[in-house]
Enzyme design. Structure first.
Site, PDB file in Angstrom:
ATOM      1  N   ASP A 110       0.833  -1.196   0.000  1.00  0.00           N
ATOM      2  CA  ASP A 110       0.000   0.000   0.000  1.00  0.00           C
ATOM      3  C   ASP A 110       0.870   1.250   0.000  1.00  0.00           C
ATOM      4  O   ASP A 110       1.606   1.515   0.955  1.00  0.00           O
ATOM      5  CB  ASP A 110      -0.890  -0.045   1.250  1.00  0.00           C
ATOM      6  CG  ASP A 110      -1.931   1.062   1.279  1.00  0.00           C
ATOM      7  OD1 ASP A 110      -1.793   2.043   0.533  1.00  0.00           O
ATOM      8  OD2 ASP A 110      -2.898   0.936   2.067  1.00  0.00           O
ATOM      9  N   ASP A 151      -6.637   3.493 -11.505  1.00  0.00           N
ATOM     10  CA  ASP A 151      -8.003   3.024 -11.714  1.00  0.00           C
ATOM     11  C   ASP A 151      -8.961   4.205 -11.548  1.00  0.00           C
ATOM     12  O   ASP A 151      -8.930   4.890 -10.530  1.00  0.00           O
ATOM     13  CB  ASP A 151      -8.347   1.939 -10.699  1.00  0.00           C
ATOM     14  CG  ASP A 151      -9.621   1.193 -11.071  1.00  0.00           C
ATOM     15  OD1 ASP A 151     -10.661   1.850 -11.267  1.00  0.00           O
ATOM     16  OD2 ASP A 151      -9.586  -0.050 -11.158  1.00  0.00           O
ATOM     17  N   ARG A 190       1.627   0.608 -24.400  1.00  0.00           N
ATOM     18  CA  ARG A 190       0.704  -0.160 -25.234  1.00  0.00           C
ATOM     19  C   ARG A 190      -0.735   0.103 -24.804  1.00  0.00           C
ATOM     20  O   ARG A 190      -1.632   0.268 -25.633  1.00  0.00           O
ATOM     21  CB  ARG A 190       1.041  -1.646 -25.125  1.00  0.00           C
ATOM     22  CG  ARG A 190       0.155  -2.548 -25.985  1.00  0.00           C
ATOM     23  CD  ARG A 190       0.594  -3.992 -25.859  1.00  0.00           C
ATOM     24  NE  ARG A 190       0.544  -4.426 -24.473  1.00  0.00           N
ATOM     25  CZ  ARG A 190       1.448  -5.217 -23.903  1.00  0.00           C
ATOM     26  NH1 ARG A 190       2.494  -5.620 -24.598  1.00  0.00           N
ATOM     27  NH2 ARG A 190       1.322  -5.585 -22.654  1.00  0.00           N
ATOM     28  N   GLU A 250      -1.906   2.791 -23.364  1.00  0.00           N
ATOM     29  CA  GLU A 250      -2.297   4.126 -23.794  1.00  0.00           C
ATOM     30  C   GLU A 250      -2.578   4.159 -25.287  1.00  0.00           C
ATOM     31  O   GLU A 250      -3.537   4.803 -25.742  1.00  0.00           O
ATOM     32  CB  GLU A 250      -1.196   5.120 -23.438  1.00  0.00           C
ATOM     33  CG  GLU A 250      -1.533   6.558 -23.773  1.00  0.00           C
ATOM     34  CD  GLU A 250      -0.430   7.524 -23.367  1.00  0.00           C
ATOM     35  OE1 GLU A 250      -0.569   8.726 -23.664  1.00  0.00           O
ATOM     36  OE2 GLU A 250       0.560   7.073 -22.762  1.00  0.00           O
TER      37      GLU A 250
END
Length: 313
Positions: free
Chosen positions: A196, A219, A293, A295
């Site tokens: 984390d 995300d 890749r 992107e």
């Protein structure tokens, strides 16, 4: 570049299972599985005694399932490699922005983890304070949160050997892949951290320890009820501001328009960060950020990628 979730955690109802695993709520007796009411002898079958026995059996199964999952979280997948749950129970449960994923590790990735983790890897256990400058023999150090499979990280390290990259992720295949890339390309300015990033920043780094922060393609958590899981929030920036040296830059990139707008709003509103773009908008993609890749696939679909570069005041 976390082309996968950068930093997502289950909400409280999923506890006490660890992120990405099966908690007690998901074990036997949870909704949609086998609880006391589904067991022969439970209520409506053989009477009170049978119901009590069935309830005891269901409780025992839940306890056994939870214990199995607890052991799985604590046992490393590879001897000497990254821990399954490095912080363990040392720190509070909270909503996180990442989701650990168990997926197939190739032979090459496993070999890299076993050979190189003791030298270039570290678990974020929250129990020690690191000295990034010492880790990289005095080089300025940039923290990268979420690196996917590590291709872009390795490229940036090769292009700028005078900067150390402390790369954090929880995806085991990506960790092994980045270590392998570093080894094959003779890159000594990469360290791979497992766990984390918030615990790393809060518990394991001193003030003004970092010369930069990169958060590429985190995300986006597109559903409104999941926006609280997004990494770039005011509280996170408060913490980051304490660990960045004055003048250090936080560089974010995303192809999710609503998240880009939120990032811009949150960073602009924070008193300790200043937009490096004169008009206060998005920045052109810097040449040092490789086109990945992932992107490229997004651009082929018509996605617009936004870069944000804000300096620590």
């Amino acid at each position: 570049m976390s082309e996968q979730p950068v930093n997502p955690t289950p909400d409280a109802p999923d506890a006490p299972g660890a992120p990405g695993t099966t908690g007690a709520y998901d074990a036997a007796g949870a909704p949609g599985t086998t609880g006391a009411a589904d067991v022969p002898g439970a209520s409506g079958t053989t009477g009170v005694a049978g119901a009590d026995d069935a309830a005891d059996d269901a409780a025992a199964r839940r306890a056994a399932s939870f214990e199995r999952q607890r052991r799985l979280r604590q046992e490393p997948r590879f001897p000497g490699g990254p821990a399954a749950d490095p912080a363990g129970s040392h720190h509070e449960r909270r909503i996180r922005s990442f989701q650990p994923r168990r997926s197939r590790v190739t032979t090459g990735q496993e070999d890299a983890l076993q050979r190189l983790w003791p030298m270039w890897g570290l678990d974020i256990d929250g129990l020690r304070v690191l000295d990034p400058a010492e880790m990289f023999d005095g080089l300025p150090v940039v923290l990268e949160i979420g690196f996917g499979m590590g291709e872009a990280t390795a490229q940036m390290a090769a292009d700028d050997p005078g900067t150390g990259i402390l790369a954090v992720d929880v995806h085991t295949p990506g960790q092994g892949n980045l270590l392998g890339l570093a080894d094959r390309n003779g890159l000594t300015n990469i360290r791979v951290a497992n766990g984390d990033a918030v615990i790393l920043l809060r518990e394991m780094l001193k003030p003004d320890a970092l010369d930069g922060l990169r958060v590429f393609f985190p995300d986006p958590w597109p559903k409104a009820r999941h926006h609280k899981r997004r990494l770039i929030q005011p509280e996170f920036l408060d913490l980051v501001a304490q660990r960045l040296k004055p003048g250090a830059v936080i560089h974010c990139a995303t192809d999710w328009e609503p998240y880009a707008e939120q990032m811009l709003d949150v960073l602009t509103a924070h008193p300790l960060f200043e937009n490096t773009v004169a008009d206060g908008g998005y920045a052109p993609r810097p040449a040092f950020r490789p086109l990945t890749r992932f992107e490229g696939q997004g651009l082929d679909k018509g996605h617009v990628v936004h870069d944000l570069l804000f300096a620590r005041v």
